[in-house]
Write a protein that holds these residues in place. Structure first.
Motif, PDB file in Angstrom:
ATOM      1  N   ALA A 237      47.739  34.743  31.087  1.00  0.00           N
ATOM      2  CA  ALA A 237      46.582  33.924  31.437  1.00  0.00           C
ATOM      3  C   ALA A 237      45.312  34.490  30.786  1.00  0.00           C
ATOM      4  CB  ALA A 237      46.421  33.881  32.961  1.00  0.00           C
ATOM      5  N   PRO A 238      44.237  33.727  30.761  1.00  0.00           N
ATOM      6  CA  PRO A 238      42.959  34.248  30.260  1.00  0.00           C
ATOM      7  C   PRO A 238      42.511  35.470  31.061  1.00  0.00           C
ATOM      8  CG  PRO A 238      42.875  31.858  30.495  1.00  0.00           C
ATOM      9  CD  PRO A 238      44.143  32.299  31.140  1.00  0.00           C
ATOM     10  N   PHE A 239      41.793  36.362  30.414  1.00  0.00           N
ATOM     11  CA  PHE A 239      41.373  37.620  31.030  1.00  0.00           C
ATOM     12  C   PHE A 239      40.401  37.372  32.184  1.00  0.00           C
ATOM     13  CE2 PHE A 239      38.378  41.313  31.026  1.00  0.00           C
ATOM     14  CZ  PHE A 239      39.281  42.259  31.500  1.00  0.00           C
ATOM     15  N   ARG A 240      40.690  38.021  33.331  1.00  0.00           N
ATOM     16  CA  ARG A 240      39.838  37.935  34.510  1.00  0.00           C
ATOM     17  C   ARG A 240      39.692  39.330  35.127  1.00  0.00           C
ATOM     18  NH1 ARG A 240      39.166  33.849  32.267  1.00  0.00           N
ATOM     19  NH2 ARG A 240      39.426  31.700  33.007  1.00  0.00           N
ATOM     20  N   PHE A 241      38.448  39.778  35.285  1.00  0.00           N
ATOM     21  CA  PHE A 241      38.172  41.125  35.789  1.00  0.00           C
ATOM     22  C   PHE A 241      36.988  41.072  36.761  1.00  0.00           C
ATOM     23  CE2 PHE A 241      36.143  45.353  35.457  1.00  0.00           C
ATOM     24  CZ  PHE A 241      37.226  46.196  35.691  1.00  0.00           C
ATOM     25  N   PRO A 242      37.248  40.896  38.077  1.00  0.00           N
ATOM     26  CA  PRO A 242      36.157  40.945  39.051  1.00  0.00           C
ATOM     27  C   PRO A 242      35.620  42.376  39.174  1.00  0.00           C
ATOM     28  CG  PRO A 242      38.137  39.872  39.947  1.00  0.00           C
ATOM     29  CD  PRO A 242      38.541  40.568  38.689  1.00  0.00           C
ATOM     30  N   VAL A 243      34.334  42.540  39.017  1.00  0.00           N
ATOM     31  CA  VAL A 243      33.718  43.870  39.074  1.00  0.00           C
ATOM     32  C   VAL A 243      33.616  44.327  40.529  1.00  0.00           C
ATOM     33  CG1 VAL A 243      31.654  45.221  38.563  1.00  0.00           C
ATOM     34  CG2 VAL A 243      32.432  43.457  36.961  1.00  0.00           C
ATOM     35  N   LYS A 274      35.698  40.397  22.846  1.00  0.00           N
ATOM     36  CA  LYS A 274      34.460  39.753  23.251  1.00  0.00           C
ATOM     37  C   LYS A 274      34.647  39.154  24.652  1.00  0.00           C
ATOM     38  CE  LYS A 274      32.380  40.438  19.310  1.00  0.00           C
ATOM     39  NZ  LYS A 274      31.211  41.363  19.199  1.00  0.00           N
ATOM     40  N   LEU A 275      33.732  39.487  25.553  1.00  0.00           N
ATOM     41  CA  LEU A 275      33.800  39.009  26.934  1.00  0.00           C
ATOM     42  C   LEU A 275      32.529  38.246  27.273  1.00  0.00           C
ATOM     43  CD1 LEU A 275      35.128  42.236  28.750  1.00  0.00           C
ATOM     44  CD2 LEU A 275      36.465  40.402  27.710  1.00  0.00           C
ATOM     45  N   VAL A 276      32.608  37.508  28.373  1.00  0.00           N
ATOM     46  CA  VAL A 276      31.420  36.847  28.907  1.00  0.00           C
ATOM     47  C   VAL A 276      31.265  37.282  30.361  1.00  0.00           C
ATOM     48  CG1 VAL A 276      32.753  34.782  29.557  1.00  0.00           C
ATOM     49  CG2 VAL A 276      30.272  34.632  29.299  1.00  0.00           C
ATOM     50  N   VAL A 277      30.028  37.580  30.742  1.00  0.00           N
ATOM     51  CA  VAL A 277      29.715  37.983  32.112  1.00  0.00           C
ATOM     52  C   VAL A 277      29.391  36.721  32.899  1.00  0.00           C
ATOM     53  CG1 VAL A 277      28.261  39.401  33.589  1.00  0.00           C
ATOM     54  CG2 VAL A 277      28.770  40.155  31.255  1.00  0.00           C
ATOM     55  N   LEU A 313      23.716  45.659  30.052  1.00  0.00           N
ATOM     56  CA  LEU A 313      23.543  44.374  30.719  1.00  0.00           C
ATOM     57  C   LEU A 313      23.372  44.554  32.218  1.00  0.00           C
ATOM     58  CD1 LEU A 313      26.389  42.403  28.883  1.00  0.00           C
ATOM     59  CD2 LEU A 313      23.949  42.380  28.331  1.00  0.00           C
ATOM     60  N   ASP A 314      22.796  43.543  32.848  1.00  0.00           N
ATOM     61  CA  ASP A 314      22.648  43.537  34.304  1.00  0.00           C
ATOM     62  C   ASP A 314      23.936  42.975  34.904  1.00  0.00           C
ATOM     63  OD1 ASP A 314      21.886  43.460  36.922  1.00  0.00           O
ATOM     64  OD2 ASP A 314      20.468  41.796  36.696  1.00  0.00           O
ATOM     65  N   ILE A 315      24.834  43.873  35.283  1.00  0.00           N
ATOM     66  CA  ILE A 315      26.129  43.485  35.862  1.00  0.00           C
ATOM     67  C   ILE A 315      26.291  44.239  37.175  1.00  0.00           C
ATOM     68  CG2 ILE A 315      28.634  43.451  35.536  1.00  0.00           C
ATOM     69  CD1 ILE A 315      28.133  43.545  32.514  1.00  0.00           C
ATOM     70  N   SER A 316      26.729  43.562  38.204  1.00  0.00           N
ATOM     71  CA  SER A 316      26.888  44.203  39.508  1.00  0.00           C
ATOM     72  C   SER A 316      28.157  43.705  40.193  1.00  0.00           C
ATOM     73  CB  SER A 316      25.674  43.931  40.391  1.00  0.00           C
ATOM     74  OG  SER A 316      25.490  42.538  40.568  1.00  0.00           O
ATOM     75  N   ARG A 317      28.489  44.299  41.332  1.00  0.00           N
ATOM     76  CA  ARG A 317      29.651  43.884  42.118  1.00  0.00           C
ATOM     77  C   ARG A 317      29.570  42.396  42.423  1.00  0.00           C
ATOM     78  NH1 ARG A 317      33.639  45.529  45.738  1.00  0.00           N
ATOM     79  NH2 ARG A 317      33.871  44.146  47.527  1.00  0.00           N
ATOM     80  N   GLY A 318      30.690  41.711  42.250  1.00  0.00           N
ATOM     81  CA  GLY A 318      30.723  40.267  42.470  1.00  0.00           C
ATOM     82  C   GLY A 318      30.708  39.468  41.194  1.00  0.00           C
ATOM     83  N   ASP A 319      30.253  40.107  40.088  1.00  0.00           N
ATOM     84  CA  ASP A 319      30.306  39.425  38.798  1.00  0.00           C
ATOM     85  C   ASP A 319      31.740  39.434  38.265  1.00  0.00           C
ATOM     86  OD1 ASP A 319      27.627  38.866  38.779  1.00  0.00           O
ATOM     87  OD2 ASP A 319      27.068  40.641  37.625  1.00  0.00           O
ATOM     88  N   LEU A 320      32.014  38.547  37.323  1.00  0.00           N
ATOM     89  CA  LEU A 320      33.339  38.452  36.721  1.00  0.00           C
ATOM     90  C   LEU A 320      33.211  38.644  35.212  1.00  0.00           C
ATOM     91  CD1 LEU A 320      36.419  37.574  37.240  1.00  0.00           C
ATOM     92  CD2 LEU A 320      35.680  35.362  36.325  1.00  0.00           C
ATOM     93  N   LEU A 321      34.023  39.547  34.664  1.00  0.00           N
ATOM     94  CA  LEU A 321      34.143  39.676  33.221  1.00  0.00           C
ATOM     95  C   LEU A 321      35.353  38.856  32.786  1.00  0.00           C
ATOM     96  CD1 LEU A 321      33.471  43.503  32.734  1.00  0.00           C
ATOM     97  CD2 LEU A 321      31.871  41.604  32.493  1.00  0.00           C
ATOM     98  N   ALA A 322      35.132  37.908  31.887  1.00  0.00           N
ATOM     99  CA  ALA A 322      36.198  36.981  31.474  1.00  0.00           C
ATOM    100  C   ALA A 322      36.268  36.923  29.958  1.00  0.00           C
ATOM    101  CB  ALA A 322      35.937  35.589  32.048  1.00  0.00           C
ATOM    102  N   GLY A 323      37.436  36.499  29.463  1.00  0.00           N
ATOM    103  CA  GLY A 323      37.590  36.304  28.033  1.00  0.00           C
ATOM    104  C   GLY A 323      36.620  35.257  27.532  1.00  0.00           C
ATOM    105  N   SER A 324      35.920  35.523  26.425  1.00  0.00           N
ATOM    106  CA  SER A 324      34.876  34.617  25.955  1.00  0.00           C
ATOM    107  C   SER A 324      35.427  33.264  25.504  1.00  0.00           C
ATOM    108  CB  SER A 324      34.098  35.265  24.800  1.00  0.00           C
ATOM    109  OG  SER A 324      34.969  35.576  23.718  1.00  0.00           O
ATOM    110  N   GLU A 325      36.689  33.233  25.063  1.00  0.00           N
ATOM    111  CA  GLU A 325      37.262  31.977  24.585  1.00  0.00           C
ATOM    112  C   GLU A 325      37.679  31.052  25.727  1.00  0.00           C
ATOM    113  OE1 GLU A 325      40.427  32.750  21.908  1.00  0.00           O
ATOM    114  OE2 GLU A 325      39.151  33.668  20.376  1.00  0.00           O
TER     115      GLU A 325
END
Length: 435
Positions: A237-243, A274-277, A313-325
Motif C-alpha cells: 500500500a502507499p506509505f503511511r507513517f503517523p508521527v 519524497k514525502l508529504v506532511v 519543518l513544523d511537524i508534531s504528533r498527530g501529523d502523517l508522513l505519506a508517500g508524495s505520489e
C-alpha cells in the motif's frame, strides 16, 4: 532488510480469534488447542485441577480455565474480557484472542477482532434450531459476530461446528448447519469460509483427525490454521507513517538532531524518498532511517523507526508522513460504519473526541444514515444508537484527518470515538466514504 520485508509480506505469525454465542465452547476450544499442542506447562495444569471453580465432573481438566482468568469468569463459567494466549507449533506461531459471547460484551469482541487475520466462528449444534423444512435458525450472536468480522475485513473465516459428540457425529446435521451459514454469509459478502466439524471437549478434529467423523475429508483445525496464507496487503500500500513523537537531543550536542518517531502502518520507505506532511501539505525528503540497531536504507510496514528529514519543518504528533505520489485524503466530513460500544446512547447534540491514528480532535455526529439489522442484513433509518448497534453515520471533525477508506488501508481507515466527559470509548469506526 530485504529478507525482513519478505518475512513481513508472508507472515509466520497468525493472529486469530474465537467468536460465537454464549457457551458455544470458545474457551474450551482454545484450551484444547493449547493442551494438545503442548502449549501449557505442568504447573498451569496443576493449578487448573485444583481450582475452586472447577466446572467439570470427575478428574477431567476444565480447559476453559486456561483463558477464563477473571474471578467473575470462573464463578459464572463465562468469558467477559478478551484473553490473549500465545503458542507455537513447528510450522507457525499463534496469538489467540478468546472473546466473549454475551451480547453485552460485544465491544470486547470488537477489540479482539480489530487486529485478527482469521476468525473461528463456533456454532453449537445443540443450540441451533433444526426446522422441519430442512432449514436451520442460527443464533443472533453468531450472526452479529460474523457481521463484525465482515465489517473489520478479517481475511479468513473458519466455521467450527462444535459439540458434534452431542449429535453422535451426524453428518446430516453438520451439512444442514454449514448450508445455513453459507446462505447467511452470502448476504454479508463473506467469501473465504472454511467449515470444520469438531468437539472441543473431546478433542475430535482439533489437533488430530477424528475416526468418529470419517466422512470429513479435510484437515484438523490446527493444520488448517497452519496452512492459512497471511499476506500483509499493507506492505504494497502507499506509505503511511503517523508521527507519535518528535525526538530532539538534550540540548548539549553540536548538531541539531530532529527525528520523527512512529510505526510504519502501510507501505515502505527508503532514504531519498519524497514525502508529504499531512495535513499541512509540506514536502519532505528522507535523510536517514534509524532503529535501535542503527541506520538503515529502507524500512517497511510493521517496523517502529525514527525518520530524519533533509528539511526543517513544523511537524508534531498527530501529523502523517505519506508517500508524495499517493497521499492520504484530507477529510473534514466523512461517512463511516460504527459499532456503538457505550451504555449511554448516542446524543446527536453532543461533541465527542475522535482518535484517528495518533491524532485526536473534536467530532460531531451529524446524522445516522442507516442502522443495520443483524438478522436480515437490511439497513433502515434510525433516530439513535444504543449499545451494540451497528450503523452508518456522517461525521464532521474540527481538524482535517489524513485518512484512507478502511477497505484500502485498515490503520488509517479506523478510528474510535471518545466521550469528552468520561473519556470512555463509545464507538469503534471504519471510514467508508468522504461525505
Amino acid at each position: 532488510m530485504n529478507a525482513m520485508n519478505e518475512k513481513m509480506t508472508e507472515r509466520g505469525l497468525l493472529r486469530f480469534i474465537t467468536a460465537g454465542s454464549v457457551d458455544d465452547g470458545k474457551s474450551t476450544l482454545i484450551g484444547r488447542l493449547l493442551f494438545d499442542s503442548k502449549g501449557i506447562f505442568a504447573d498451569q495444569l496443576d493449578a487448573m485441577s485444583r481450582s475452586k471453580h472447577k466446572r467439570t465432573v470427575g478428574d477431567t481438566v476444565d480447559l476453559s480455565l486456561l483463558t477464563d482468568g477473571l474471578e467473575a469468569e470462573r464463578e459464572q463459567g463465562i468469558t467477559i474480557d478478551v484473553a490473549y494466549r500465545y503458542f507455537a507449533t513447528p510450522r507457525r506461531k499463534f496469538i489467540i484472542a478468546d472473546t466473549p459471547g454475551h451480547e453485552q460484551y460485544t465491544r470486547n469482541m470488537v477489540t479482539g477482532a480489530s487486529t485478527a487475520d482469521a476468525v473461528i466462528i463456533l456454532v453449537d449444534v445443540s443450540k441451533v434450531k433444526l426446522r422441519e423444512d430442512g432449514g436451520v435458525d442460527l443464533l443472533i450472536q453468531t450472526k452479529r459476530h460474523s457481521t463484525i468480522a465482515h465489517l473489520l475485513q478479517i481475511e479468513h473465516v473458519i466455521v467450527a461446528v462444535n459439540k458434534m459428540d452431542l449429535v453422535n457425529y451426524d453428518q446430516t446435521v453438520y451439512d444442514r448447519i454449514v448450508k445455513a451459514y453459507q446462505e447467511f454469509a452470502a448476504t454479508l459478502g463473506l467469501k473465504d469460509i472454511t467449515p470444520i466439524p469438531l468437539s472441543a471437549l473431546t478433542g475430535d478434529n482439533v489437533v488430530e483427525r477424528s475416526d468418529k467423523m470419517a466422512w470429513y475429508d479435510g484437515p484438523p483445525l490446527i493444520e488448517l490454521l497452519e496452512s492459512l496464507s497471511v499476506y500483509d496487503e499493507s506492505h504494497d500500500a502507499p506509505f503511511r507513517f503517523p508521527v507519535q513523537l518528535v525526538a530532539r537531543h538534550n540540548g548539549h550536542e553540536a548538531n541539531d538532531f530532529r527525528g520523527y518517531m512512529g510505526r510504519i502502518e502501510a507501505g515502505k520507505v527508503s532514504v531519498g524518498d519524497k514525502l508529504v506532511v499531512q495535513p499541512s501539505g509540506q514536502s519532505a525528503t528522507v535523510k536517514d532511517i534509524l532503529t535501535f540497531e542503527g541506520s538503515h536504507q529502507s524500512a517497511a510496514v510493521g517496523q517502529s523507526v525514527t525518520l530524519l528529514l533533509n528539511e526543517y519543518l513544523d511537524i508534531s504528533r498527530g501529523d502523517l508522513l505519506a508517500g508524495s505520489e499517493q497521499p492520504a485524503t484530507l477529510l473534514k466530513n466523512l461517512t463511516a460504519d460504527v459499532c456503538w460500544m457505550s451504555d449511554e446512547p448516542l446524543d446527536l447534540r453532543r461533541k465527542y473526541w475522535i482518535k484517528h491514528g495518533t491524532k485526536q480532535t473534536a467530532a460531531k455526529v451529524t446524522a445516522i444514515d442507516t442502522l443495520l439489522d443483524i438478522n436480515t442484513q437490511q439497513r433502515h433509518s434510525a433516530e439513535g444508537l444504543k449499545l451494540n448497534d451497528i450503523a452508518r453515520i456522517a461525521l464532521t471533525v474540527q481538524q482535517p484527518l489524513a485518512a484512507d477508506a478502511y477497505d484500502d488501508i485498515r490503520a488509517t481507515g479506523a478510528f474510535i470515538l471518545i466521550d469528552e466527559v468520561t473519556h470512555q470509548t463509545v464507538a469503534a469506526g471504519m471510514i467508508r466514504l468522504a461525505a
